[in-house]
Design a protein around this motif. Structure first.
Motif, PDB file in Angstrom:
ATOM      1  N   ILE A 180      40.413 -17.988  82.766  1.00 15.98           N
ATOM      2  CA  ILE A 180      38.887 -17.666  82.964  1.00 15.98           C
ATOM      3  C   ILE A 180      38.646 -16.275  83.149  1.00 15.98           C
ATOM      4  N   VAL A 181      38.127 -15.492  82.458  1.00 14.95           N
ATOM      5  CA  VAL A 181      37.948 -14.102  83.032  1.00 14.95           C
ATOM      6  C   VAL A 181      36.326 -13.743  83.024  1.00 14.95           C
ATOM      7  N   ARG A 182      35.822 -13.524  84.022  1.00 16.53           N
ATOM      8  CA  ARG A 182      34.306 -13.283  84.052  1.00 16.53           C
ATOM      9  C   ARG A 182      33.955 -11.679  84.212  1.00 16.53           C
ATOM     10  N   ASP A 183      32.908 -11.405  83.272  1.00 15.07           N
ATOM     11  CA  ASP A 183      32.702 -10.142  83.466  1.00 15.07           C
ATOM     12  C   ASP A 183      31.806  -9.330  84.432  1.00 15.07           C
ATOM     13  N   LYS A 184      31.868  -8.381  85.011  1.00 15.59           N
ATOM     14  CA  LYS A 184      30.933  -7.901  85.739  1.00 15.59           C
ATOM     15  C   LYS A 184      29.541  -7.789  85.687  1.00 15.59           C
ATOM     16  N   LYS A 185      29.276  -7.508  84.435  1.00 15.98           N
ATOM     17  CA  LYS A 185      27.677  -7.645  83.927  1.00 15.98           C
ATOM     18  C   LYS A 185      27.058  -8.830  84.367  1.00 15.98           C
ATOM     19  N   THR A 186      27.367  -9.814  83.748  1.00 14.96           N
ATOM     20  CA  THR A 186      26.666 -10.986  83.671  1.00 14.96           C
ATOM     21  C   THR A 186      27.573 -12.326  84.334  1.00 14.96           C
ATOM     22  N   GLY A 187      28.715 -12.111  84.455  1.00 13.89           N
ATOM     23  CA  GLY A 187      29.389 -13.381  85.031  1.00 13.89           C
ATOM     24  C   GLY A 187      29.661 -14.437  84.176  1.00 13.89           C
ATOM     25  N   PRO A 230      31.794 -16.731  81.622  1.00 14.54           N
ATOM     26  CA  PRO A 230      33.180 -16.843  81.513  1.00 14.54           C
ATOM     27  C   PRO A 230      33.771 -16.767  80.241  1.00 14.54           C
ATOM     28  N   HIS A 231      34.876 -16.150  80.136  1.00 10.70           N
ATOM     29  CA  HIS A 231      35.688 -16.015  78.856  1.00 10.70           C
ATOM     30  C   HIS A 231      36.914 -16.789  79.145  1.00 10.70           C
ATOM     31  N   ILE A 232      36.744 -18.058  78.147  1.00  7.60           N
ATOM     32  CA  ILE A 232      37.988 -18.987  78.647  1.00  7.60           C
ATOM     33  C   ILE A 232      39.040 -18.672  77.332  1.00  7.60           C
ATOM     34  N   THR A 233      40.134 -18.306  77.828  1.00 12.47           N
ATOM     35  CA  THR A 233      41.424 -18.247  76.649  1.00 12.47           C
ATOM     36  C   THR A 233      42.358 -19.276  77.104  1.00 12.47           C
ATOM     37  N   GLY A 234      42.698 -20.181  76.104  1.00 15.49           N
ATOM     38  CA  GLY A 234      43.854 -20.944  76.430  1.00 15.49           C
ATOM     39  C   GLY A 234      44.900 -20.972  75.207  1.00 15.49           C
ATOM     40  N   THR A 235      46.247 -21.370  75.794  1.00 15.17           N
ATOM     41  CA  THR A 235      47.259 -21.447  74.836  1.00 15.17           C
ATOM     42  C   THR A 235      47.392 -22.647  74.108  1.00 15.17           C
ATOM     43  N   THR A 236      46.875 -23.820  74.987  1.00 14.21           N
ATOM     44  CA  THR A 236      46.979 -25.048  74.325  1.00 14.21           C
ATOM     45  C   THR A 236      45.459 -25.673  74.235  1.00 14.21           C
ATOM     46  N   ARG A 237      45.244 -26.597  73.351  1.00 16.51           N
ATOM     47  CA  ARG A 237      43.787 -26.943  73.156  1.00 16.51           C
ATOM     48  C   ARG A 237      43.365 -27.884  74.464  1.00 16.51           C
ATOM     49  N   TYR A 238      44.251 -28.477  74.894  1.00 17.79           N
ATOM     50  CA  TYR A 238      44.005 -29.224  76.258  1.00 17.79           C
ATOM     51  C   TYR A 238      43.639 -28.217  77.360  1.00 17.79           C
ATOM     52  N   GLY A 239      44.222 -27.180  77.636  1.00 19.52           N
ATOM     53  CA  GLY A 239      43.961 -26.131  78.569  1.00 19.52           C
ATOM     54  C   GLY A 239      42.715 -25.472  78.187  1.00 19.52           C
ATOM     55  N   GLN A 280      29.207 -18.974  77.399  1.00 20.08           N
ATOM     56  CA  GLN A 280      30.625 -18.909  77.616  1.00 20.08           C
ATOM     57  C   GLN A 280      31.172 -18.045  76.367  1.00 20.08           C
ATOM     58  N   GLU A 281      32.401 -17.932  76.169  1.00 20.83           N
ATOM     59  CA  GLU A 281      33.162 -17.532  75.350  1.00 20.83           C
ATOM     60  C   GLU A 281      34.648 -18.728  75.316  1.00 20.83           C
ATOM     61  N   ILE A 282      34.736 -19.039  74.241  1.00 21.32           N
ATOM     62  CA  ILE A 282      35.806 -19.876  74.343  1.00 21.32           C
ATOM     63  C   ILE A 282      36.894 -19.786  73.073  1.00 21.32           C
ATOM     64  N   GLN A 283      38.248 -19.327  73.599  1.00 20.49           N
ATOM     65  CA  GLN A 283      39.082 -19.099  72.634  1.00 20.49           C
ATOM     66  C   GLN A 283      40.529 -19.816  72.887  1.00 20.49           C
ATOM     67  N   GLY A 284      40.748 -20.650  71.902  1.00 23.27           N
ATOM     68  CA  GLY A 284      42.062 -21.318  71.905  1.00 23.27           C
ATOM     69  C   GLY A 284      42.363 -21.864  70.676  1.00 23.27           C
ATOM     70  N   PRO A 285      43.520 -22.959  70.459  1.00 24.97           N
ATOM     71  CA  PRO A 285      43.944 -23.422  69.348  1.00 24.97           C
ATOM     72  C   PRO A 285      42.737 -24.209  68.593  1.00 24.97           C
ATOM     73  N   GLY A 286      42.258 -23.710  67.409  1.00 30.13           N
ATOM     74  CA  GLY A 286      41.138 -24.261  66.631  1.00 30.13           C
ATOM     75  C   GLY A 286      39.948 -23.863  67.313  1.00 30.13           C
ATOM     76  N   LEU A 287      39.818 -23.110  68.285  1.00 28.61           N
ATOM     77  CA  LEU A 287      38.349 -22.779  68.966  1.00 28.61           C
ATOM     78  C   LEU A 287      38.250 -21.286  68.863  1.00 28.61           C
ATOM     79  N   SER A 288      37.020 -20.804  68.617  1.00 31.27           N
ATOM     80  CA  SER A 288      36.866 -19.377  68.783  1.00 31.27           C
ATOM     81  C   SER A 288      35.556 -19.113  68.694  1.00 31.27           C
ATOM     82  N   ALA A 289      34.608 -18.908  69.611  1.00 31.35           N
ATOM     83  CA  ALA A 289      33.288 -18.808  69.860  1.00 31.35           C
ATOM     84  C   ALA A 289      32.536 -18.346  70.884  1.00 31.35           C
ATOM     85  N   ARG A 290      31.574 -17.617  70.756  1.00 36.16           N
ATOM     86  CA  ARG A 290      30.905 -17.367  71.947  1.00 36.16           C
ATOM     87  C   ARG A 290      29.333 -17.818  71.751  1.00 36.16           C
ATOM     88  N   GLY A 291      28.890 -18.061  72.851  1.00 36.95           N
ATOM     89  CA  GLY A 291      27.151 -18.483  72.818  1.00 36.95           C
ATOM     90  C   GLY A 291      26.859 -19.414  73.855  1.00 36.95           C
TER      91      GLY A 291
END
Length: 892
Positions: free
Chosen positions: A106-113, A115-124, A402-413
């Motif tokens: 989970i990476v958070r940006d300085k301007k807004t905080g 969360p940008h969530i990047t996973g290598t597994t769907r569960y994670g 949030q932004e969510i990036q992982g297997p079968g998932l790619s979106a922000r909003g």
């Protein structure tokens, strides 16, 4: 911690999947951080200090009201956030691997905080989404899972607003724990692999929430509201924060569905007003009068889909099975019983009733708006969209980014807190989507015949016992203010045809009116549609988008844009009614009048096919502000007539499209300009002044008022500050006069002709006004959303008829001055003089937020507190709470 170099590399990989070309932006006030420790809450209450990222999106959001006239594409992100995928390496504020997991960051940006969530597994990935949600909204999520179960007062105390929240929603979704679990089981069982994946995602998401609860508890950085409400001890750390489970998310979904996605109902009130009209005018003429006010298919109504008919819930030629109540026999079913302690007194009971109607009403039915223009009419050749939900203003906000990036998932909003395993409104790799509340009728009222006693009814010929569902709530003082202890029981009687809402007699026979909703017992079903919207392998174009949102059973208008196409689809499980059933009125609970193929055990039925729902691809432009979807498509709310707030968008966007060369900046300007307009002034006042000026105005008071109103009209009829931060309106006197005049003129125009009883019954169907300062009607006060419900269409049609102008779909009679132009003019001048004589203190009487006479404050938007952090007021704007500005430059 992950090394910054690795974070930068991850950001670059993610950004490679971003086809927006740095032209996607969004905003969600007040801020991303909705959790605060006890120390932060106490500092906020004492000194006004804000935790990091708790209020940093409120200023840019508020500033658009004065900044939009000079907006350019280059300055959009002065008022919005960059919504590109990923986080540039120099903008990384923090990097966390939740619970030490190696498969999610989970990476958070300085301007807004955010969360940008990047996973290598769907569960994670889903674990990280749950963890981030709890980091940002744990207290709010806890509040709303208790709201959904009707258990807020034992959780958060006996404040009347708490009682109001739980009463408002539990009445419509009185579920047992078995009901909640059954909805999960059904959603999984009926959706194959996607259903199984959804359950796995939910379980991983909940594991992430619970991991944060454990971490924050052991680290003592949990939300301070748990201490303030007696759940935790700040010194010893004694007490517990209850862990989440899957059924909590169904309870949460039931609240959101009730707020935004359940159009219909109101058949009993419709029947009462129809009977009053028939009593006044006789059956034939009274029915004609009622239908003219109902405007169920008004030819002058603004529509989202142009030049295409989608018949639904139309008026039958020969209505069958109607069960209209005997005059004066209707009584609303009592919800609350056995009040004790602080809940027993009349003052507390009254406060609770008021809270029930207004506590969340600033969000209820106000979800909007959308402006979408096809590439044929834009400067770049790519579609442009400015859209988002108007979900009310709360602290913390109901939505989270949030932004969510992982297997079968790619979106922000944005997603509703506690339901953010997927982005619900936002953008994918090369497309974006949003929604507005549509309100088409998926709720019907049935009259069940009673037998044996008041708690047995005839079900398909057999005397059957109603099911009693109860929720007993008790509370005791938990805070320093010493709120008194008390208790009460909420009780709902359920039938196969839904919960009982009213009691009455029909032709002398005792009945219970019940409310059957197609989404009842199906709150979890929509998860599949959202899963599809987040799947980059599923949504690759407008048809895929439409297929995805067809899986959403709530009543929404959905909008789509990518670099080449735009699209629209109206979702919801629209039941197929029996031939001859009029959806506007109660019908007998008999097999002949049931929904086609209705199964009461599962509450499933035959639904209208996707092709029968209003839909479109690549129309020149789309607008929506909770207006009528298409010709012949009957929506449940009253007021879809000649004047609707959707006209404010229609007029501006059509003008842009006709000129061509639309840009992101010009479309934002159109939205912002409409969001500051007074609908009554822009679309009704000119004709009112035509009548007033039909003969020279000689009265000095009236003449001065007319001059002020005309000056304001010439200036654009906006409710704007003299300068940014002045907290004083330009044209303040004209605004005060119209605010005072409108209720006076409506009453004087219509009550004499309708009679007091019918006028009152009609106002129960549709309030006469919803100005920004109005403390009545669906939205309450300080809520932003305005001009959704009111009598402006009735006034418009009546005044034009009196002027002798052409009116399509006119009212059945002329009301102003009995149809006489001179008498109408006298009436308008008389009420205008009365309005002009009212002081600001009389027009704006003050409340817990504002002193009497403070016009700007009366209109101002307040972030209603759902936790311990408070925010300052902002100037009124009528615009979405979460909003996107998008223009994709390329496509996969």
């Amino acid at each position: 911690m992950t090394p910054v170099s690795q974070v930068a590399a991850a950001a670059e990989v993610t950004a490679a999947n971003d086809y927006c070309g740095n032209q996607c932006s969004d905003i969600l006030p007040p801020g991303q951080n909705g959790n605060a420790t006890l120390a932060q809450i106490l500092l906020n209450q004492a000194f006004g200090t804000q935790p990091d990222h708790a209020g940093d999106q409120l200023g840019p959001y508020a500033n658009l009201a004065k900044g939009y006239p000079t907006l350019t594409n280059a300055t959009i992100n002065t008022f919005f956030n960059d919504a590109s995928f990923g986080v540039p390496s120099d903008q990384v504020a923090s990097t966390v691997k939740p619970a030490g997991r190696g498969d999610v960051t989970i990476v958070r940006d300085k301007k807004t905080g955010v969360p940008h969530i990047t996973g290598t597994t769907r569960y994670g990935t889903e674990f990280g989404a749950g963890y981030a949600a709890a980091e940002d909204r744990l207290w709010l999520m806890d509040v709303f899972r208790h709201v959904g179960r009707g258990q807020l007062t034992p959780f958060a105390g006996g404040d009347p607003s708490n009682q109001g929240l739980e009463q408002e929603f539990w009445r419509h979704a009185p579920y047992t724990e078995a009901d909640l679990q059954a909805q999960i089981d059904n959603a999984v069982a009926t959706n194959g692999e996607r259903g199984r994946q959804a359950l796995a995602d939910v379980n991983a998401y909940i594991d992430g929430i619970n991991a944060y609860i454990d971490a924050s508890d052991s680290g003592r950085y949990f939300p301070g509201e748990y201490v303030l409400t007696g759940h935790k001890d700040s010194v010893t750390n004694a007490g517990t924060i209850e862990r989440f489970k899957p059924t909590d998310l169904v309870a949460l979904a039931s609240v959101i569905g009730a707020l935004f996605g359940s159009g219909g109902g109101g058949e009993v009130n419709n029947a009462i007003s129809l009977l009053e009209a028939q009593e006044k005018y006789g059956v034939a003429e009274g029915t004609k009068v009622w239908e003219s006010f109902r405007e169920r298919n008004d030819p002058e109504a603004v529509v989202t889909v142009h030049d295409k008919s989608f018949p639904y819930a139309s008026k039958p030629d020969d209505p069958q099975g109607e069960a209209l109540p005997d005059a004066g026999s209707v009584a609303e079913e009592q919800l609350v019983h056995d009040r004790t302690g602080s809940a027993a007194g009349s003052a507390a009971a009254t406060a609770s009733t008021t809270a029930t109607k207004t506590a969340m009403s600033s969000a209820r039915r106000g979800m909007s708006n959308a402006l979408v223009v096809s590439g044929e009419h834009t400067a770049s050749g790519h579609p442009v969209a400015v859209f988002g939900p108007q979900t009310g203003y709360f602290a913390p906000q109901l939505l989270m980014l949030q932004e969510i990036q992982g297997p079968g998932l790619s979106a922000r909003g944005a997603s509703f807190a506690g339901l953010s395993m997927y982005v619900e409104l936002g953008r994918g790799q090369d497309y974006s989507w949003s929604a507005t509340t549509s309100g088409q009728d998926i709720i019907d009222t049935y009259a069940v015949e009673l037998c044996q006693d008041d708690y047995h009814y005839l079900y398909r010929g057999t005397c059957t016992a109603m099911e009693k569902v109860e929720q007993k709530n008790a509370w005791k003082p938990t805070t320093a203010d010493g709120t008194a202890a008390g208790s009460y029981t909420m009780r709902v009687w359920r039938t196969e045809y839904g919960p009982v809402s009213h009691r009455a007699t029909v032709d002398g026979k005792k009945v219970a009116y019940t409310t059957l909703r197609s989404s009842f017992l199906h709150e979890a079903d929509s998860i599949i549609g959202f899963q599809m919207l987040n799947d980059p392998d599923y949504v690759k174009g407008p048809q895929d988008f439409q297929n995805a949102v067809q899986h959403i059973n709530y009543t929404f208008n959905w909008f789509y844009a990518d670099s080449e196409h735009t699209a629209y689809y109206n979702s919801g499980d629209n039941p197929v009614r029996a031939t001859g059933v009029d959806a506007e009125f109660p019908v007998w609970a008999r097999p002949a009048y049931e929904w086609r193929n209705w199964n009461p055990t599962t509450n499933t039925a035959q639904y209208t096919p996707a092709s029968a729902h209003p839909n479109s691809i690549d129309q020149d432009y789309y607008i929506s502000w909770n207006n009528k979807q298409a010709k012949d498509y009957t929506t449940a709310p009253w007021g879809d007539g000649s004047v609707h707030r959707g006209n404010l968008l229609e007029d501006r966007v059509k003008k842009l499209v006709d000129a061509g060369g639309v840009t992101r900046a010009s479309l934002v300007k159109a939205m912002a300009d409409a969001g500051l307009a007074d609908l009554r002034a822009e679309d009704v006042l000119p004709d009112l002044l035509k009548v007033v000026n039909s003969t020279p105005v000689t009265d000095s008071t009236a003449a001065a008022a007319v001059s002020r109103l005309q000056t304001w009209l010439t200036a654009g009829a906006k409710r704007t500050e003299t300068s940014a931060g002045s907290k004083r309106y330009a044209d303040a006197d004209a605004i005060r006069i119209l605010d005072a005049w409108w209720p006076l003129l409506v009453k004087a125009e219509f009550e004499p002709g309708l009679g007091s009883d019918l006028y009152t019954a009609m106002t129960d169907n549709l309030p006469i006004d919803e100005s920004p300062s109005a403390a009545h009607g669906p939205t309450g006060s300080h809520a932003g959303s305005s001009f959704q419900y009111g009598w402006w269409s009735y006034v418009d049609k009546d005044i034009r008829a009196v002027l002798g102008e052409s009116v399509q779909g006119p009212l059945a009679q002329k009301y102003c001055g009995g149809g006489s132009l001179s008498a109408c003019r006298d009436l308008l001048i008389s009420t205008l003089k009365e309005a002009a004589g009212k002081t600001a203190a009389q027009v704006y009487p003050g409340d817990e937020q504002c002193s009497a006479g403070d016009q700007w404050c009366a209109d101002s938007i307040v972030q209603r507190e759902l936790g311990g952090i408070k925010h300052g007021k902002i100037s009124w704007q009528n615009r979405p709470t979460y909003q996107q500005v998008v223009e994709f430059t390329s496509h996969r």
